[in-house]
Design a protein around this motif. Structure first.
Motif, PDB file in Angstrom:
ATOM      1  N   PRO A  48      35.597  -6.981 -21.271  1.00 35.71           N
ATOM      2  CA  PRO A  48      35.371  -7.240 -19.612  1.00 35.71           C
ATOM      3  C   PRO A  48      34.749  -8.509 -19.428  1.00 35.71           C
ATOM      4  O   PRO A  48      33.739  -8.745 -20.223  1.00 35.71           O
ATOM      5  N   ALA A  49      35.058  -9.338 -18.435  1.00 38.30           N
ATOM      6  CA  ALA A  49      34.631 -10.694 -18.274  1.00 38.30           C
ATOM      7  C   ALA A  49      34.009 -10.646 -16.887  1.00 38.30           C
ATOM      8  O   ALA A  49      34.667 -10.045 -16.251  1.00 38.30           O
ATOM      9  N   TYR A  50      32.804 -11.000 -16.565  1.00 35.81           N
ATOM     10  CA  TYR A  50      32.213 -11.053 -15.350  1.00 35.81           C
ATOM     11  C   TYR A  50      31.922 -12.352 -14.764  1.00 35.81           C
ATOM     12  O   TYR A  50      31.125 -13.053 -15.777  1.00 35.81           O
ATOM     13  N   GLY A  51      31.993 -12.797 -13.455  1.00 41.20           N
ATOM     14  CA  GLY A  51      31.529 -14.083 -13.093  1.00 41.20           C
ATOM     15  C   GLY A  51      30.336 -13.700 -12.305  1.00 41.20           C
ATOM     16  O   GLY A  51      30.100 -12.842 -11.395  1.00 41.20           O
TER      17      GLY A  51
ATOM     18  N   ILE B  84      31.390 -10.311 -21.491  1.00 41.58           N
ATOM     19  CA  ILE B  84      31.059 -11.541 -21.031  1.00 41.58           C
ATOM     20  C   ILE B  84      30.802 -11.659 -19.780  1.00 41.58           C
ATOM     21  O   ILE B  84      31.387 -11.249 -18.675  1.00 41.58           O
ATOM     22  N   ALA B  85      29.518 -12.718 -19.623  1.00 36.59           N
ATOM     23  CA  ALA B  85      29.284 -13.206 -18.432  1.00 36.59           C
ATOM     24  C   ALA B  85      29.290 -14.680 -18.138  1.00 36.59           C
ATOM     25  O   ALA B  85      28.921 -15.568 -18.976  1.00 36.59           O
ATOM     26  N   VAL B  86      30.026 -15.128 -16.979  1.00 38.11           N
ATOM     27  CA  VAL B  86      29.928 -16.731 -17.003  1.00 38.11           C
ATOM     28  C   VAL B  86      29.795 -17.324 -15.607  1.00 38.11           C
ATOM     29  O   VAL B  86      29.893 -16.448 -14.726  1.00 38.11           O
ATOM     30  N   GLY B  87      29.214 -18.363 -15.734  1.00 35.28           N
ATOM     31  CA  GLY B  87      28.748 -18.813 -14.472  1.00 35.28           C
ATOM     32  C   GLY B  87      30.002 -19.380 -13.629  1.00 35.28           C
ATOM     33  O   GLY B  87      30.879 -19.841 -14.028  1.00 35.28           O
ATOM     34  N   ALA B  88      30.067 -18.621 -12.279  1.00 36.56           N
ATOM     35  CA  ALA B  88      31.382 -18.855 -11.637  1.00 36.56           C
ATOM     36  C   ALA B  88      31.253 -20.045 -10.497  1.00 36.56           C
ATOM     37  O   ALA B  88      31.939 -20.134  -9.630  1.00 36.56           O
ATOM     38  N   GLY B  89      30.072 -20.918 -10.555  1.00 33.61           N
ATOM     39  CA  GLY B  89      29.797 -21.833  -9.759  1.00 33.61           C
ATOM     40  C   GLY B  89      28.919 -21.475  -8.613  1.00 33.61           C
ATOM     41  O   GLY B  89      28.311 -20.647  -8.602  1.00 33.61           O
TER      42      GLY B  89
ATOM     43  N   PRO C 221      35.544 -13.022 -13.159  1.00 29.95           N
ATOM     44  CA  PRO C 221      35.530 -14.354 -13.503  1.00 29.95           C
ATOM     45  C   PRO C 221      36.216 -15.314 -12.630  1.00 29.95           C
ATOM     46  O   PRO C 221      37.024 -15.934 -13.308  1.00 29.95           O
ATOM     47  N   THR C 222      36.241 -15.390 -11.267  1.00 28.34           N
ATOM     48  CA  THR C 222      36.960 -16.308 -10.308  1.00 28.34           C
ATOM     49  C   THR C 222      35.907 -17.349 -10.060  1.00 28.34           C
ATOM     50  O   THR C 222      34.816 -17.486  -9.525  1.00 28.34           O
ATOM     51  N   PRO C 223      36.476 -18.641  -9.696  1.00 18.07           N
ATOM     52  CA  PRO C 223      35.572 -19.635  -9.322  1.00 18.07           C
ATOM     53  C   PRO C 223      35.286 -19.879  -7.852  1.00 18.07           C
ATOM     54  O   PRO C 223      35.916 -19.246  -7.030  1.00 18.07           O
ATOM     55  N   ILE C 224      33.958 -20.150  -7.723  1.00 19.18           N
ATOM     56  CA  ILE C 224      33.613 -20.411  -6.247  1.00 19.18           C
ATOM     57  C   ILE C 224      33.536 -21.790  -6.074  1.00 19.18           C
ATOM     58  O   ILE C 224      32.767 -22.530  -6.518  1.00 19.18           O
TER      59      ILE C 224
ATOM     60  N   ALA D 116      36.142 -17.816 -20.762  1.00 22.49           N
ATOM     61  CA  ALA D 116      35.748 -16.586 -20.326  1.00 22.49           C
ATOM     62  C   ALA D 116      36.917 -15.827 -20.370  1.00 22.49           C
ATOM     63  O   ALA D 116      37.044 -14.365 -21.153  1.00 22.49           O
ATOM     64  N   GLN D 117      37.903 -15.919 -19.697  1.00 22.47           N
ATOM     65  CA  GLN D 117      39.036 -15.271 -19.554  1.00 22.47           C
ATOM     66  C   GLN D 117      39.892 -15.199 -20.670  1.00 22.47           C
ATOM     67  O   GLN D 117      40.458 -14.258 -21.211  1.00 22.47           O
ATOM     68  N   ALA D 118      39.827 -16.229 -21.617  1.00 21.59           N
ATOM     69  CA  ALA D 118      40.598 -16.193 -22.940  1.00 21.59           C
ATOM     70  C   ALA D 118      40.002 -15.216 -23.779  1.00 21.59           C
ATOM     71  O   ALA D 118      40.727 -14.351 -24.637  1.00 21.59           O
ATOM     72  N   LEU D 119      38.540 -15.417 -23.823  1.00 20.23           N
ATOM     73  CA  LEU D 119      37.823 -14.496 -24.704  1.00 20.23           C
ATOM     74  C   LEU D 119      37.788 -12.683 -24.497  1.00 20.23           C
ATOM     75  O   LEU D 119      38.053 -11.871 -25.329  1.00 20.23           O
ATOM     76  N   SER D 120      38.094 -12.683 -23.170  1.00 15.13           N
ATOM     77  CA  SER D 120      38.090 -11.218 -22.672  1.00 15.13           C
ATOM     78  C   SER D 120      39.443 -10.822 -23.004  1.00 15.13           C
ATOM     79  O   SER D 120      39.726  -9.560 -23.285  1.00 15.13           O
ATOM     80  N   ALA D 121      40.423 -11.571 -22.832  1.00 12.12           N
ATOM     81  CA  ALA D 121      42.058 -11.166 -23.279  1.00 12.12           C
ATOM     82  C   ALA D 121      41.803 -11.038 -24.863  1.00 12.12           C
ATOM     83  O   ALA D 121      42.427  -9.995 -25.196  1.00 12.12           O
ATOM     84  N   ALA D 122      41.442 -11.977 -25.642  1.00 13.95           N
ATOM     85  CA  ALA D 122      41.367 -11.999 -26.989  1.00 13.95           C
ATOM     86  C   ALA D 122      40.476 -10.584 -27.795  1.00 13.95           C
ATOM     87  O   ALA D 122      41.045 -10.007 -28.843  1.00 13.95           O
TER      88      ALA D 122
END
Length: 220
Positions: free
Chosen positions: A91-94, A62-67, A199-202, A81-87
């Motif tokens: 891996p999830a990336y920002g 998973i790739a997610v826009g981190a701001g 996947p951490t916010p900017i 993204a974090q929920a789908l990664s865990a389920a």
């Protein structure tokens, strides 16, 4: 190695999702609505899965826009993204949202990306090419954008007269469409650098909402 990336971004008014494998973008869907990120993201993800004809369990990353972006909208994408990664156990990336705009711009010479930061400001970053960020992300007034480089993105369109109409590139995308985000993620996963971030916010400033102060004591 088989790669199937689900990418999405909610850091701007565009709620956008896409699927890409190692060869191409398989499906992409975008709805522009700044007030309904939480309502629209999951249906948008379901749309691209259906169009691509794949199950969520087939996704490998998973790739997610981190701001940067407004607090509430940004959190919708990151938490999903974090929920789908865990389920799914994948891996999830920002990825910086401005990087996705730059990647989709098609420009080959130095330029700026600017998105709307509200409060009459823009989030911006400087690039030498669609893949290489050399300054930012930062937040400033439109008149304080550095240099005389071309500018792409919704922030450029919104403050065209302040920035200078001759600098605004109208042929570039306004938003970080997920097709570009997914393709960029696939490219980075297949190369040595730059490494993908978690996947951490900017965040470039504090959220508009705040905890109310305790009531003042009243003496009789």
């Amino acid at each position: 190695m088989f790669v199937l990336v689900l990418a999405f971004d909610t850091a701007t008014p565009a709620v956008t999702a896409a699927l890409a494998d190692s060869e191409r973008v398989l499906a992409e869907s975008t709805v522009v609505d700044a007030r309904r990120h939480g309502e629209l993201l999951v249906p948008t993800i379901e749309t691209v899965l259906g169009e691509a004809g794949v199950a969520l369990s087939d996704v490998t990353a998973i790739a997610v826009g981190a701001g940067p972006g407004p607090y509430t909208g940004l959190r919708v994408g990151l938490m999903t993204a974090q929920a789908l990664s865990a389920a799914l156990g994948i891996p999830a990336y920002g990825i910086c949202t401005l990087d996705a705009v730059a990647y989709g711009s098609g420009l080959s010479t130095p330029f700026l990306v600017a998105t709307d930061a509200r409060r009459k400001e823009v989030f911006w970053a400087r690039y030498t090419d669609p893949r290489t960020r050399v300054d930012g992300p930062a937040v400033d007034l439109p008149r304080d954008l550095p240099g005389d480089l071309p500018v792409v993105g919704a922030g450029a369109a919104l403050y065209r007269e302040v920035i200078g109409a001759e600098r605004v590139v109208d042929t570039a995308p306004l938003y970080p469409f997920a097709g570009a985000l997914a393709a960029l993620a696939v490219e980075r996963l297949g190369g040595p650098a730059p490494a993908l971030d978690p996947p951490t916010p900017i965040y470039l400033r504090r959220p508009d909402a705040s905890i109310p102060a305790p009531p003042k004591k009243v003496t009789v």
